[in-house]
Design an enzyme around this catalytic site. Structure first.
Site, PDB file in Angstrom:
ATOM      1  N   SER A 132       0.847  -1.200   0.000  1.00  0.00           N
ATOM      2  CA  SER A 132       0.000   0.000   0.000  1.00  0.00           C
ATOM      3  C   SER A 132       0.873   1.237   0.000  1.00  0.00           C
ATOM      4  O   SER A 132       1.967   1.235   0.577  1.00  0.00           O
ATOM      5  CB  SER A 132      -0.887   0.031   1.246  1.00  0.00           C
ATOM      6  OG  SER A 132      -1.563   1.273   1.347  1.00  0.00           O
ATOM      7  N   TYR A 185      -2.761  -1.099  10.282  1.00  0.00           N
ATOM      8  CA  TYR A 185      -2.845  -1.347   8.831  1.00  0.00           C
ATOM      9  C   TYR A 185      -1.620  -0.758   8.131  1.00  0.00           C
ATOM     10  O   TYR A 185      -0.952  -1.454   7.351  1.00  0.00           O
ATOM     11  CB  TYR A 185      -4.135  -0.732   8.258  1.00  0.00           C
ATOM     12  CG  TYR A 185      -4.229  -0.897   6.760  1.00  0.00           C
ATOM     13  CD1 TYR A 185      -4.570  -2.129   6.215  1.00  0.00           C
ATOM     14  CD2 TYR A 185      -3.913   0.154   5.894  1.00  0.00           C
ATOM     15  CE1 TYR A 185      -4.617  -2.310   4.835  1.00  0.00           C
ATOM     16  CE2 TYR A 185      -3.953  -0.016   4.518  1.00  0.00           C
ATOM     17  CZ  TYR A 185      -4.315  -1.244   3.998  1.00  0.00           C
ATOM     18  OH  TYR A 185      -4.352  -1.426   2.637  1.00  0.00           O
TER      19      TYR A 185
HETATM   20  N1  LIG Z   1      -8.494  -0.264  -1.969  1.00  0.00           N
HETATM   21  C1  LIG Z   1      -7.496   0.451  -1.502  1.00  0.00           C
HETATM   22  O1  LIG Z   1      -7.607   1.672  -1.330  1.00  0.00           O
HETATM   23  C2  LIG Z   1      -6.188  -0.219  -1.200  1.00  0.00           C
HETATM   24  C3  LIG Z   1      -5.061   0.590  -1.080  1.00  0.00           C
HETATM   25  C4  LIG Z   1      -3.851  -0.008  -0.784  1.00  0.00           C
HETATM   26  C5  LIG Z   1      -3.759  -1.376  -0.635  1.00  0.00           C
HETATM   27  N2  LIG Z   1      -4.893  -2.135  -0.753  1.00  0.00           N
HETATM   28  C6  LIG Z   1      -4.756  -3.589  -0.553  1.00  0.00           C
HETATM   29  O2  LIG Z   1      -5.326  -4.276  -1.638  1.00  0.00           O
HETATM   30  C7  LIG Z   1      -5.699  -5.584  -1.208  1.00  0.00           C
HETATM   31  C8  LIG Z   1      -7.109  -5.867  -1.677  1.00  0.00           C
HETATM   32  O3  LIG Z   1      -7.992  -4.971  -1.034  1.00  0.00           O
HETATM   33  P1  LIG Z   1      -9.258  -4.323  -1.779  1.00  0.00           P
HETATM   34  O4  LIG Z   1      -9.058  -2.871  -1.758  1.00  0.00           O
HETATM   35  O5  LIG Z   1      -9.497  -4.993  -3.038  1.00  0.00           O
HETATM   36  O6  LIG Z   1     -10.399  -4.618  -0.698  1.00  0.00           O
HETATM   37  P2  LIG Z   1     -11.557  -5.715  -0.665  1.00  0.00           P
HETATM   38  O7  LIG Z   1     -12.456  -5.555  -1.823  1.00  0.00           O
HETATM   39  O8  LIG Z   1     -12.124  -5.618   0.715  1.00  0.00           O
HETATM   40  O9  LIG Z   1     -10.781  -7.078  -0.857  1.00  0.00           O
HETATM   41  C9  LIG Z   1     -10.158  -7.750   0.193  1.00  0.00           C
HETATM   42  C10 LIG Z   1     -10.037  -9.196  -0.208  1.00  0.00           C
HETATM   43  O10 LIG Z   1      -9.320  -9.877   0.822  1.00  0.00           O
HETATM   44  C11 LIG Z   1     -10.021 -11.061   1.124  1.00  0.00           C
HETATM   45  N3  LIG Z   1      -9.774 -11.460   2.508  1.00  0.00           N
HETATM   46  C12 LIG Z   1      -9.788 -10.712   3.633  1.00  0.00           C
HETATM   47  N4  LIG Z   1      -9.540 -11.483   4.705  1.00  0.00           N
HETATM   48  C13 LIG Z   1      -9.366 -12.745   4.242  1.00  0.00           C
HETATM   49  C14 LIG Z   1      -9.108 -13.992   4.858  1.00  0.00           C
HETATM   50  N5  LIG Z   1      -8.964 -14.113   6.196  1.00  0.00           N
HETATM   51  N6  LIG Z   1      -8.997 -15.087   4.084  1.00  0.00           N
HETATM   52  C15 LIG Z   1      -9.147 -14.996   2.735  1.00  0.00           C
HETATM   53  N7  LIG Z   1      -9.394 -13.842   2.086  1.00  0.00           N
HETATM   54  C16 LIG Z   1      -9.508 -12.732   2.845  1.00  0.00           C
HETATM   55  C17 LIG Z   1     -11.488 -10.749   0.882  1.00  0.00           C
HETATM   56  O11 LIG Z   1     -12.184 -11.944   0.574  1.00  0.00           O
HETATM   57  P3  LIG Z   1     -13.281 -12.643   1.510  1.00  0.00           P
HETATM   58  O12 LIG Z   1     -13.929 -11.565   2.325  1.00  0.00           O
HETATM   59  O13 LIG Z   1     -14.201 -13.309   0.538  1.00  0.00           O
HETATM   60  O14 LIG Z   1     -12.509 -13.617   2.333  1.00  0.00           O
HETATM   61  C18 LIG Z   1     -11.388  -9.868  -0.355  1.00  0.00           C
HETATM   62  O15 LIG Z   1     -11.372 -10.659  -1.513  1.00  0.00           O
HETATM   63  C19 LIG Z   1      -5.527  -5.601   0.308  1.00  0.00           C
HETATM   64  O16 LIG Z   1      -4.317  -6.229   0.639  1.00  0.00           O
HETATM   65  C20 LIG Z   1      -5.466  -4.142   0.650  1.00  0.00           C
HETATM   66  O17 LIG Z   1      -4.771  -3.897   1.839  1.00  0.00           O
HETATM   67  C21 LIG Z   1      -6.091  -1.598  -1.061  1.00  0.00           C
END
Ligand SMILES: NC(=O)c1ccc[n+]([C@@H]2O[C@H](COP(=O)([O-])OP(=O)(O)OC[C@H]3O[C@@H](n4cnc5c(N)ncnc54)[C@H](OP(=O)(O)O)[C@@H]3O)[C@@H](O)[C@H]2O)c1
Length: 254
Positions: free
Chosen positions: A139, A152
């Site tokens: 991130s 986080y």
């Molecule tokens: N969106 C942003 O602004 C942003 C910025 C920087 C970094 N990121 C990073 O990008 C990645 C994806 O996030 P996103 O933004 O796409 O959010 P998201 O839509 O909430 O996706 C998170 C994903 O992680 C999975 N997950 C969470 N806990 C889990 C567990 N215990 N076991 C298996 N799967 C799990 C969820 O699947 P299930 O709930 O189905 O398990 C979901 O598919 C993360 O690492 C996040 O930190 C996002």
């Protein structure tokens, strides 16, 4: 990394960035396996993308992750790419009497321990392949923290450091190690409001830029950086850390 003819496992493939990457790689003809806890999402996404495979997985369950690695060695022996993308984000108060160790532990388990464990579990399978690649989603907040998301931000700073060590250790193995560094992107990460937050980068634009950079091999220092995150990624180098820190933290400087 090679953009076609891969077999790719994406954790956190049930929504947001993981789903976006899964569908983009699937569209290029790769064999894509998505993993996550929500079975309804797995079913819907695989129905929308014939040929994609969905696997129910809690990345925090060490035994299940190890068992999955053994199972995929049998069922998907061509697996050559692991994308450690699953993650959670929670606000936390650290003021006297307000700290919640449960939230802290959940973030550490999901964002740190599960990545370390999944990588260890799947490396023996992918190391035997040409074009083996491990991508880990970090991130921009690894580089400039927001005080209301302390664990986080720290978890992503951990990953940034850990991935660099992993890259050096896997150099001789011929395994490429990449860090995906998203800016603030429209997803469900911090709640439904983020999906339409105009301050967040639209998901489709983020995925398109990531795929373009990967396709061109534009991964400086092993990092996949869209233009929008470079201000934070390079804040320290550019002498702009104090400015970005204050922007994120109500005008308070470090
Ligand atoms: N969106 C942003 O602004 C942003 C910025 C920087 C970094 N990121 C990073 O990008 C990645 C994806 O996030 P996103 O933004 O796409 O959010 P998201 O839509 O909430 O996706 C998170 C994903 O992680 C999975 N997950 C969470 N806990 C889990 C567990 N215990 N076991 C298996 N799967 C799990 C969820 O699947 P299930 O709930 O189905 O398990 C979901 O598919 C993360 O690492 C996040 O930190 C996002």
């Amino acid at each position: 990394m090679k953009m076609t003819d891969n077999t790719i496992l994406i954790t956190g493939g049930t929504s947001g960035i993981g789903r976006g990457l899964a569908e983009a790689f699937h569209a290029l003809g790769n064999k894509v396996i998505i993993a996550g806890r929500r079975q309804d999402r797995l079913d819907a996404i695989t129905a929308d993308n014939p040929g994609m495979r969905g696997l129910s997985l809690d990345v925090c369950d060490v035994d299940v992750v190890s068992a999955l690695a053994a199972r995929l060695a049998e069922e998907e022996p061509a697996l050559n790419v692991l994308i450690n993308n699953a993650g959670i984000s929670r606000q936390e108060k650290l003021t006297p009497g307000d700290a919640s160790l449960g939230i802290t532990r959940d973030i550490v388990e999901t964002n740190i321990m599960s990545v370390v464990h999944a990588t260890a579990a799947f490396l023996p399978l992918i190391k035997t392949k040409a074009n083996a690649t491990v991508i880990t989603t970090g991130s921009g907040l690894a580089f400039v923290p927001r005080n209301n998301f302390p664990t986080y931000c720290a978890s992503k700073a951990f990953l940034h450091s850990w991935v660099q060590s992993l890259r050096v250790q896997l150099l001789r193995e011929g395994i490429e190690v990449l860090e995906l560094v998203p800016p603030y992107v429209q997803s469900e990460l911090a709640g439904a409001h983020q999906l339409t937050d105009p301050h967040a980068m639209p998901l489709h634009a983020f995925i398109a830029e990531v795929m373009e950079n990967l396709g061109k091999g534009d991964t400086p220092e092993g990092e996949i950086l869209v233009e929008r995150v470079k201000g934070h990624r390079y804040a320290d180098r550019n002498g702009e850390y104090t400015k970005h820190f204050a922007n994120f933290n109500g005008g308070v400087t470090p």
